[in-house]
Design a protein around this motif. Structure first.
Motif, mmCIF file in Angstrom:
data_model
loop_
_atom_site.group_PDB
_atom_site.id
_atom_site.type_symbol
_atom_site.label_atom_id
_atom_site.label_comp_id
_atom_site.label_asym_id
_atom_site.label_seq_id
_atom_site.Cartn_x
_atom_site.Cartn_y
_atom_site.Cartn_z
ATOM 1 N N GLU A 24 -23.426 -9.346 8.074
ATOM 2 C CA GLU A 24 -22.928 -8.404 7.072
ATOM 3 C C GLU A 24 -23.276 -6.939 7.318
ATOM 4 O O GLU A 24 -22.644 -6.056 6.737
ATOM 5 N N VAL A 25 -24.256 -6.660 8.155
ATOM 6 C CA VAL A 25 -24.783 -5.292 8.258
ATOM 7 C C VAL A 25 -24.522 -4.695 9.628
ATOM 8 O O VAL A 25 -24.585 -5.391 10.647
ATOM 9 N N ALA A 26 -24.233 -3.409 9.655
ATOM 10 C CA ALA A 26 -24.148 -2.641 10.893
ATOM 11 C C ALA A 26 -25.064 -1.430 10.769
ATOM 12 O O ALA A 26 -24.840 -0.562 9.920
ATOM 13 N N GLU A 27 -26.113 -1.398 11.571
ATOM 14 C CA GLU A 27 -26.952 -0.211 11.633
ATOM 15 C C GLU A 27 -26.234 0.840 12.475
ATOM 16 O O GLU A 27 -25.750 0.538 13.573
ATOM 17 N N LEU A 28 -26.143 2.049 11.967
ATOM 18 C CA LEU A 28 -25.418 3.126 12.630
ATOM 19 C C LEU A 28 -26.405 4.209 13.021
ATOM 20 O O LEU A 28 -26.906 4.955 12.174
ATOM 21 N N ALA A 29 -26.710 4.282 14.300
ATOM 22 C CA ALA A 29 -27.759 5.171 14.788
ATOM 23 C C ALA A 29 -27.179 6.537 15.145
ATOM 24 O O ALA A 29 -26.313 6.659 16.008
ATOM 25 N N ARG A 30 -27.696 7.534 14.484
ATOM 26 C CA ARG A 30 -27.275 8.913 14.713
ATOM 27 C C ARG A 30 -28.255 9.581 15.678
ATOM 28 O O ARG A 30 -29.460 9.643 15.404
ATOM 29 N N MET B 118 -17.049 1.077 9.647
ATOM 30 C CA MET B 118 -17.791 -0.168 9.431
ATOM 31 C C MET B 118 -17.391 -0.820 8.107
ATOM 32 O O MET B 118 -17.327 -2.042 8.008
ATOM 33 N N LYS B 119 -17.119 0.002 7.099
ATOM 34 C CA LYS B 119 -16.655 -0.564 5.834
ATOM 35 C C LYS B 119 -15.323 -1.269 6.023
ATOM 36 O O LYS B 119 -15.098 -2.366 5.491
ATOM 37 N N VAL B 120 -14.441 -0.653 6.790
ATOM 38 C CA VAL B 120 -13.134 -1.263 7.076
ATOM 39 C C VAL B 120 -13.320 -2.573 7.836
ATOM 40 O O VAL B 120 -12.602 -3.559 7.609
ATOM 41 N N ALA B 121 -14.333 -2.611 8.731
ATOM 42 C CA ALA B 121 -14.590 -3.796 9.542
ATOM 43 C C ALA B 121 -15.315 -4.893 8.760
ATOM 44 O O ALA B 121 -15.586 -5.967 9.298
ATOM 45 N N GLY B 122 -15.629 -4.627 7.491
ATOM 46 C CA GLY B 122 -16.277 -5.642 6.660
ATOM 47 C C GLY B 122 -17.781 -5.700 6.806
ATOM 48 O O GLY B 122 -18.402 -6.715 6.468
ATOM 49 N N ARG B 123 -18.377 -4.612 7.291
ATOM 50 C CA ARG B 123 -19.825 -4.553 7.462
ATOM 51 C C ARG B 123 -20.421 -3.504 6.534
ATOM 52 O O ARG B 123 -19.834 -2.443 6.325
ATOM 53 N N ALA B 124 -21.586 -3.796 5.982
ATOM 54 C CA ALA B 124 -22.305 -2.812 5.181
ATOM 55 C C ALA B 124 -22.956 -1.813 6.131
ATOM 56 O O ALA B 124 -23.814 -2.199 6.931
ATOM 57 N N PRO B 125 -22.571 -0.537 6.072
ATOM 58 C CA PRO B 125 -23.153 0.431 7.003
ATOM 59 C C PRO B 125 -24.559 0.844 6.587
ATOM 60 O O PRO B 125 -24.824 1.083 5.409
#
Length: 484
Positions: free
Chosen positions: A357-363, A379-386
């Motif tokens: 369910e989760v995608a960590e997005l590293a800046r 990520m929201k579109v892909a169904g993952r909680a950013p």
């Protein structure tokens, strides 16, 4: 030893719950408080707890009457003379407890076992204050005592083996699972749980990720029942702070020093649910995520790229390798290493999928606000909680979980508790879906070892260096942890 008459000194929330547990198991209970007013409060806690159980259909009304009938309430410690066991549940102030144990030692018969429900203070100090150090143990229940199934039975270097085994057998008779541990600050559950919670506060304070994002990462990503900040508010920030100070006093490990943010909130009176405000409610401490974007084109690279590209393409976004609005890069290592290879490194955002369910997005230090916002939208579109975060070793989930797992390995390797007991303690005491050794096997010993090496390389904290036992198992090609 057969325990039939037990005493409980201190009838606050924990003490009243412990008295109820004993009475439910058919034991005669003598509840002791300092004065009539405190005794009335304790009686009220017992009556309300058992009444709720009746209302919820968990306890027949006639059984409630039997349970309450087994409890005798008094303000005189002399009434404990014939008790087989006395459990102390007064406030966590060592001097108070030492004074009480000295008093109990003079009142109770020589064979009586004296137990403390302390969650972190040294049991050895209490035992040494008596003339019966071999018959002093820790018996740490968890709140609410009638519901929680775990009891930590704490042995000291002076404890008689039969006293420890008798108390463990009694815990089983009470319907609890007993784990036997050595006398170290925090025992098993608090020694593993509180540094993890403290670490989460440090990540937030350092701006690596926001409060809500960290809680989402650890619940929806790691599968824990509560995020660290929601749990800190439930426990009480003052309680967490006090336990961390006890841990730091014993270990002098800098990871056990309470996070400055935790200290600030406690000083401000924001103690969590008990005061109405803690981490939640302290809105000025909340990190703000990136704004929304107008992304149209994207590119994605690394393992898992094609699957994500297919999802985004089906949603109407165009994949482009020429001049995309944002470049998503699947990576476990510092994302900036990939970003600097682009003609415009400001467009790259690292992606690390956690669970389903989760995608960590590293800046990275070069990532633009536009690219960061675009990654969140995609990520929201892909169904993952950013979960937006900085480009740091371990991102969020691994940065919090791997040191916790490493601590468990060190705990076991030191002979402090068995792997099976540590697993049981964390499942039953914290409601975790799996114990630390079960988690290690699930994620892979080698992956855990390598992740810890990356954390150590970045932070140079000795606690992040892989435990020697973990390193040896990986070197030997082991995929499971030996249960011994």
């Amino acid at each position: 030893m057969a325990f039939e008459r037990v005493g409980v000194v201190g009838l606050g929330t924990m003490g009243a719950g412990i008295a109820e547990v004993f009475a439910r198991a058919g034991l005669r209970v003598i509840g002791v408080e300092a004065d009539a007013e405190a005794l009335a409060r304790g009686r009220g806690l017992l009556e309300r707890s058992t009444a709720r159980a009746v209302d919820k259909g968990r306890l027949p009304a006639e059984r409630r009457a039997e349970i309450l009938g087994r409890v005798t309430l008094t303000t005189s410690r002399d009434d404990l003379r014939e008790a087989d066991l006395v459990v102390e549940a007064i406030p966590e102030i060592l001097d108070y407890k030492i004074s009480l144990f000295r008093d109990l030692d003079g009142v109770c018969k020589p064979e009586t076992v004296l137990a403390t429900n302390t969650s972190s203070l040294p049991v050895t100090a209490l035992a040494a204050a008596t003339g019966r150090p071999g018959r002093v143990v820790g018996m740490h229940f968890f709140n609410p005592a009638p519901v929680m199934r775990l009891v930590e039975v704490v042995r000291t270097v002076m404890s008689d083996a039969d006293a420890v085994s008798d108390i463990s057998a009694l815990a089983t008779r009470l319907g609890k699972t007993a784990v036997t541990v050595g006398d170290r600050a925090g025992f098993v559950v608090n020694r593993l749980l509180l540094p993890y919670l403290n670490h989460a506060a440090l990540l937030m304070e350092q701006g690596i990720a926001g409060r809500d994002d960290i809680d989402v990462a650890m619940t929806r990503g790691a599968g824990l029942p509560m995020g660290p900040f929601a749990l800190l508010d439930l426990i009480g920030l003052d309680t967490a702070y006090e336990v961390m100070e006890v841990l730091f006093d014993e270990t002098r490990d800098r990871r056990h020093a309470p996070a400055p943010l935790l200290r600030e909130l406690v000083t401000a009176g924001r103690l969590g649910r008990k005061s109405g405000r803690g981490f939640y409610g302290a809105e000025q401490a909340r990190a703000q995520g990136p704004g929304r974007s107008g992304v149209i084109t994207f590119d994605v690279a690394g393992p898992g790229a094609d699957e994500l590209a297919g999802r985004l393409g089906a949603a109407g976004f165009a994949r482009s390798g020429e001049d995309p609005d944002v470049v998503l890069r699947f990576s476990d290592r510092p994302v900036v290493e990939h970003a600097v290879r682009l003609s415009d490194p400001s467009r790259m955002v690292g992606v690390h999928l956690v669970g389903d369910e989760v995608a960590e997005l590293a800046r990275t230090a070069l990532t633009s606000d536009t690219a960061a916002g675009a990654a969140v939208d995609l990520m929201k579109v892909a169904g993952r909680a950013p979960v937006p975060c900085k480009d740091r070793a371990g991102f969020v989930v691994d940065a919090l979980m791997l040191p916790y797992l490493n601590d468990a390995v060190r705990m076991h390797d030191a002979g402090y508790a068995s792997a099976a007991d540590i697993d049981a303690a964390m499942r039953l005491g914290c409601g975790y879906p799996a114990g630390p050794f079960e988690m290690l096997e699930s994620i892979g010993l080698a992956r855990a070892r390598d992740g810890l090496r990356a954390l150590y390389a970045e932070y140079r904290d000795p606690a992040f260096a892989p435990a020697p036992l973990l390193d040896q198992l990986v070197t030997a090609g082991a995929t499971e942890f030996p249960r011994r």
